[in-house]
Design a protein around this motif. Sequence first.
Motif, PDB file in Angstrom:
ATOM      1  N   TYR A 180      46.876 -55.851-110.397  1.00 13.60           N
ATOM      2  CA  TYR A 180      45.992 -55.603-109.262  1.00 13.60           C
ATOM      3  C   TYR A 180      45.368 -54.216-109.340  1.00 13.60           C
ATOM      4  O   TYR A 180      44.218 -54.021-108.930  1.00 13.60           O
TER       5      TYR A 180
ATOM      6  N   ASN B 164      46.943 -63.487-109.231  1.00 15.68           N
ATOM      7  CA  ASN B 164      46.973 -63.740-107.795  1.00 15.68           C
ATOM      8  C   ASN B 164      47.307 -65.192-107.486  1.00 15.68           C
ATOM      9  O   ASN B 164      48.039 -65.484-106.532  1.00 15.68           O
TER      10      ASN B 164
ATOM     11  N   TYR C 141      44.776 -58.024-102.344  1.00 17.43           N
ATOM     12  CA  TYR C 141      44.999 -58.889-103.497  1.00 17.43           C
ATOM     13  C   TYR C 141      46.104 -59.907-103.238  1.00 17.43           C
ATOM     14  O   TYR C 141      46.102 -60.994-103.805  1.00 17.43           O
TER      15      TYR C 141
ATOM     16  N   PHE D  80      38.027 -60.291-105.231  1.00 14.63           N
ATOM     17  CA  PHE D  80      37.541 -59.011-105.732  1.00 14.63           C
ATOM     18  C   PHE D  80      36.096 -58.768-105.291  1.00 14.63           C
ATOM     19  O   PHE D  80      35.697 -57.664-105.021  1.00 14.63           O
TER      20      PHE D  80
END
Length: 348
Positions: free
Chosen positions: A199, A215, A317, A328
């Motif tokens: 992350y 993720n 995240y 993102f």
Amino acid sequence: MNGNELKKREIMDRTAPNRSTAIINGSCSNVLNWDDVAYPWAYPKYKRMLANFWTPFEINMSQDIKQFPELTEEEQNAFLKIIGLLALLDSIQTDYAGKVADYITDSSINALMIILAQQEVIHNHSYSYVLSSLVPKSVQDEVFEYWRNEPVLQKRNEFVTNGYKEFAENPNVENLLKSIVFDVILEGLFFYSGFAFFYNLARNQKMVASSTMINYINRDEQLHVDLFVKIYQEVLKQYPEYDTPELAQFVQSTFVKAAELEIEWAHQILGNKMEGLSLKDVEHYIKFYANVRCHQLGYERPFDGYRSNPLKWIKAYEEVDLGKSDFFEQKSRQYTKVNHVDNGFDEL
């Protein structure tokens, strides 16, 4: 069979009800009717696990393929070694889930365990998928051998596998409960400094596709922890005589040791050279999650303080719904589906 031993679930029992009488050592025909299950939390959990379905093929690796050679040597080394660790732990986890499922005498919970095991297989595939995109076969093979050769990794792995081994070799109520503690450590703590590394790369606009894959895995593991916590709690309801101060002490001391091992690994793999990721914060993060997981199981937190997550940025995240947006870029996902052979090479 004495009261402590576990009996395996029968393939079919004509004399038993479809609705199970107990989560372990119970009676159940093994016919699953989702409209008539013993544990009301099972069906919502089933829907959540289905909603999480994904495959590595959904992730376009083309941008990461360009970026990987541009990472620092320390970043590349950490990237590969963390992938190696995750591959080993998820391989163990697939087998452990199947062993536990053998002794679950509730058809709905057994179904959840089978889904969990299938998701672990997908996680392992994702590591192969990422590596096949980024490095030659010789390096892939080396990564999948790290678990044999890294002393710190060996200590971490044996810590969990020995806990699982006790249950596998002597399946009784006490060993099942203790093995679940090790499971919660594996899925809810041992992955987390590695997740933070990926992350943090993404936060610096590096290896975003790989971090997206992480993720997906992180999201699955959170559900897996919740499922095993539920099983743990149901077993203690069924066998309250095992809910002792001695068990509480075992859980707390095991989490302390697990956090020490995770911190040792973080020092080795992250060092002090990762942009934007301080070891002090990572140590705090590990102790924070050790407290969270121990408390989830129903026990006092083993570390005084450590009630807040020091990596505030990481929530963006960990907690996003990937089914709705790219976490993102916060826009609708339009990933190109690619096959396992090219992994986005056609877009270089």
